[in-house]
Design a protein around this motif. Structure first.
Motif, short mmCIF file in Angstrom:
data_model
loop_
_atom_site.label_atom_id
_atom_site.label_comp_id
_atom_site.label_asym_id
_atom_site.label_seq_id
_atom_site.Cartn_x
_atom_site.Cartn_y
_atom_site.Cartn_z
N THR A 33 96.17 -52.30 -25.02
CA THR A 33 96.77 -51.49 -23.95
C THR A 33 95.98 -50.34 -23.51
N GLN A 34 94.67 -50.51 -23.19
CA GLN A 34 93.95 -49.50 -22.59
C GLN A 34 92.91 -50.07 -21.51
N CYS A 35 92.90 -49.15 -20.50
CA CYS A 35 91.93 -49.46 -19.27
C CYS A 35 90.52 -49.69 -19.74
N ILE A 36 89.90 -50.86 -19.24
CA ILE A 36 88.42 -51.05 -19.82
C ILE A 36 87.75 -51.57 -18.49
N PRO A 37 86.33 -51.51 -18.30
CA PRO A 37 85.64 -51.96 -17.14
C PRO A 37 85.95 -53.45 -16.99
N THR A 38 85.99 -53.54 -15.66
CA THR A 38 86.20 -55.39 -15.10
C THR A 38 84.64 -55.62 -15.49
N LYS A 39 84.69 -57.19 -15.60
CA LYS A 39 83.39 -58.04 -15.98
C LYS A 39 82.81 -58.46 -14.69
N VAL A 47 82.59 -63.99 -19.40
CA VAL A 47 83.60 -64.83 -19.89
C VAL A 47 84.92 -63.95 -19.65
N CYS A 48 85.94 -64.92 -19.07
CA CYS A 48 87.41 -64.25 -18.61
C CYS A 48 88.38 -65.07 -18.64
N ASP A 49 89.60 -64.67 -18.75
CA ASP A 49 90.66 -65.44 -18.98
C ASP A 49 91.65 -65.36 -17.78
N ALA A 50 91.53 -64.14 -16.92
CA ALA A 50 92.40 -64.08 -15.93
C ALA A 50 91.40 -63.44 -14.75
N ASP A 51 92.03 -63.40 -13.39
CA ASP A 51 91.39 -63.11 -12.26
C ASP A 51 91.20 -61.56 -12.63
N ARG A 52 92.06 -60.81 -12.95
CA ARG A 52 92.31 -59.42 -12.84
C ARG A 52 91.15 -58.69 -13.94
N GLU A 53 90.39 -59.51 -14.74
CA GLU A 53 89.57 -59.09 -15.62
C GLU A 53 88.21 -59.10 -14.78
N SER A 72 88.35 -63.05 -9.53
CA SER A 72 88.17 -64.38 -9.39
C SER A 72 87.66 -65.01 -10.72
N CYS A 73 88.51 -65.70 -11.46
CA CYS A 73 87.94 -66.19 -12.91
C CYS A 73 87.99 -67.66 -12.42
N GLY A 74 86.82 -68.19 -12.52
CA GLY A 74 86.48 -69.63 -12.10
C GLY A 74 87.02 -70.78 -13.40
N THR A 75 87.16 -72.00 -12.74
CA THR A 75 87.66 -73.00 -13.62
C THR A 75 87.01 -73.09 -14.86
#
Length: 301
Positions: free
Chosen positions: A195-201, A206-212, A217-220
């Motif tokens: 529950t802390q703000c971290i830099p986007t990727k 590797v991602c689980d959601a678009d907001r990361e 845009s987190c691809g298929t």
């Protein structure tokens, strides 16, 4: 409305067929106690139809009558068809609630707001630095409370999940969960575990959601990818190959047309020559016949 808010509203409209408003028209009896949010579409529902709202008859009483809506939040509101008498849009510094009961001043941080109504919250003083396509002028309505999208790196943040459910033509339910947070987007996002703000990727991570992702845009394939709206940049060698292919195709077509034209001319020339030779043979035959007849006539004479 921007970004995730616009996507959330679009899913709300998809589910309108299963979340119908009331059928009480103007002047009919209603109760504000029946005002609620549909659990599937999260659309505001009441006893009144889409062009009216339930106005309580007196203070402290939930019973009232359906009155015409005095404001609207959309350019083309649902339920009015082609009616020329649309309620007005609210001016800057105010908002129209879901029930359309009248324009109200923007809400300060900490005040209660309606679901996914970022536009009900007043913008922060530095809104031009915090505004992005994932909030409304730097303000958010998370967990039905107005807040600013100003949580910086390492600060504690708020995560808000809203699930929308739609029923397909076969009756099967489809769900879509919209997750938002109050971190400074698009350079930060709220990590669910800490529950802390971290830099986007960056792209390819590797991602689980678009907001990361920095591109939201987190691809298929489970990695950050370029968004569909990203312009496609063509390399210089691709321009050269394309231009050469176009010129080569044009030259090939011209050569084929020239060869075809020559063949047609040669065929036409042969036809004319055969016609001419046939005419000469006929003329010689007629001349020989005429000479033979004249000679026979002289002999007889």
């Amino acid at each position: 409305m921007h970004g995730a808010l616009l996507l959330a509203v679009s899913f709300s409209f998809l589910a309108q067929n299963i979340a119908l408003c009331g059928e009480v028209t103007q002047g009919g009896s209603c109760s504000t106690a029946d005002d609620h949010i549909d659990p599937a579409s999260h659309k505001f529902l009441s006893d009144c139809d889409d062009t009216t709202f339930c106005s309580p008859s007196s203070a402290g009483s939930s019973n009232g009558t359906c009155q015409p809506r005095t404001c609207r939040r959309d350019e083309f509101p649902f339920g009015y068809n082609k009616s020329p008498s649309l309620p007005p849009l609210c001016s800057r510094g105010s908002f129209c609630p879901d029930e359309g009961s009248g324009c109200k001043p923007l809400l300060a941080p900490g005040q209660a707001c309606q679901l996914n109504r970022d536009d009900q919250c007043a913008p922060p003083p530095d809104w031009h630095e915090l505004a992005s396509n994932q909030n409304f002028n730097g303000s958010l309505c998370l967990r039905s409370t107005c807040t600013y999208a100003n949580a910086s790196l390492g600060q504690t943040c708020i995560v808000d999940d809203v699930t929308y459910i739609d029923i397909g033509p076969t009756g099967q339910q489809y769900s879509n969960t919209i997750t938002r947070d109050n971190c400074q987007t698009p350079k930060l996002y709220c990590d669910r575990s800490s529950t802390q703000c971290i830099p986007t990727k960056a792209l390819g991570e590797v991602c689980d959601a678009d907001r990361e992702c920095q591109t939201y845009s987190c691809g298929t394939s489970g990695t950050c990818a370029s968004p569909p709206s990203m312009p496609f940049h063509v390399s210089a060698w691709q321009f050269v190959v394309t231009a050469f292919s176009v010129v080569a195709a044009m030259a090939t077509i011209i050569m084929m047309l020239v060869i075809l034209h020559k063949r047609l001319r040669l065929q036409r020339y042969r036809e004319i020559r055969e016609y001419y030779e046939e005419q000469m043979r006929l003329r010689r035959s007629m001349a020989a016949l005429h000479a033979a007849a004249a000679e026979r006539y002289e002999d007889v004479k």
